[in-house]
Design a protein around this motif. Sequence first.
Motif, PDB file in Angstrom:
ATOM      1  N   SER A 102     -74.629 -57.630 -13.879  1.00  0.00           N
ATOM      2  CA  SER A 102     -75.364 -59.025 -13.447  1.00  0.00           C
ATOM      3  C   SER A 102     -74.787 -59.996 -14.652  1.00  0.00           C
ATOM      4  CB  SER A 102     -76.750 -59.189 -13.562  1.00  0.00           C
ATOM      5  OG  SER A 102     -77.245 -59.030 -14.724  1.00  0.00           O
ATOM      6  N   ASP A 103     -74.293 -59.577 -15.845  1.00  0.00           N
ATOM      7  CA  ASP A 103     -73.688 -60.512 -16.708  1.00  0.00           C
ATOM      8  C   ASP A 103     -71.963 -60.882 -16.595  1.00  0.00           C
ATOM      9  OD1 ASP A 103     -75.594 -58.663 -19.512  1.00  0.00           O
ATOM     10  OD2 ASP A 103     -76.107 -60.783 -18.364  1.00  0.00           O
ATOM     11  N   TYR A 104     -71.582 -60.033 -15.398  1.00  0.00           N
ATOM     12  CA  TYR A 104     -70.134 -60.263 -15.268  1.00  0.00           C
ATOM     13  C   TYR A 104     -70.059 -61.102 -14.165  1.00  0.00           C
ATOM     14  CZ  TYR A 104     -69.008 -56.737 -18.599  1.00  0.00           C
ATOM     15  OH  TYR A 104     -69.014 -56.051 -19.674  1.00  0.00           O
ATOM     16  N   ALA A 105     -69.381 -62.352 -14.094  1.00  0.00           N
ATOM     17  CA  ALA A 105     -69.319 -63.432 -13.176  1.00  0.00           C
ATOM     18  C   ALA A 105     -68.107 -63.032 -12.123  1.00  0.00           C
ATOM     19  CB  ALA A 105     -69.137 -64.787 -13.668  1.00  0.00           C
ATOM     20  N   TYR A 106     -67.037 -62.194 -12.702  1.00  0.00           N
ATOM     21  CA  TYR A 106     -65.850 -62.257 -12.046  1.00  0.00           C
ATOM     22  C   TYR A 106     -65.505 -60.661 -11.829  1.00  0.00           C
ATOM     23  CZ  TYR A 106     -65.562 -67.395 -12.905  1.00  0.00           C
ATOM     24  OH  TYR A 106     -65.855 -68.518 -12.962  1.00  0.00           O
TER      25      TYR A 106
END
Length: 127
Positions: free
Chosen positions: A112-116
């Motif tokens: 969930s800390d990764y946007a891409y």
Amino acid sequence: QVHLVESGGGLVQAGGSLRLSCAASGRTFNNYAMGWFRQAPGKEREFAAAVSRSGGSTYYADSVKGRFTISRDNAKNTVYLQMNSLKPGDTAVYYCAAGLTLYNSDYYLDPSDYAYWGQGTQVTVSP
């Protein structure tokens, strides 16, 4: 927006090696911590490895520690996952991901800390 494209997957025998690459385009690559995740059929996506935006800090899941190496080349906007001593249990679709961070040493373990995210590359390890 960051666009990620993985490559380097394939079929390999147990004990073999593969090197995955993830090429990034869009926003400034070295503002992002990078991670590799994998998802086997019928299983949830799981964390494999992460690297800070400077490349100086790395973290590995216990299942891959000592066999996989994550690295990045900020001049080439690319992150790598060197996979050695592959096992059939490593068979999965491998995804790279980018997460914005303010700090050179930060990396993320939670998806969930990764946007891409990239589209994934298949790795199959035969017995």
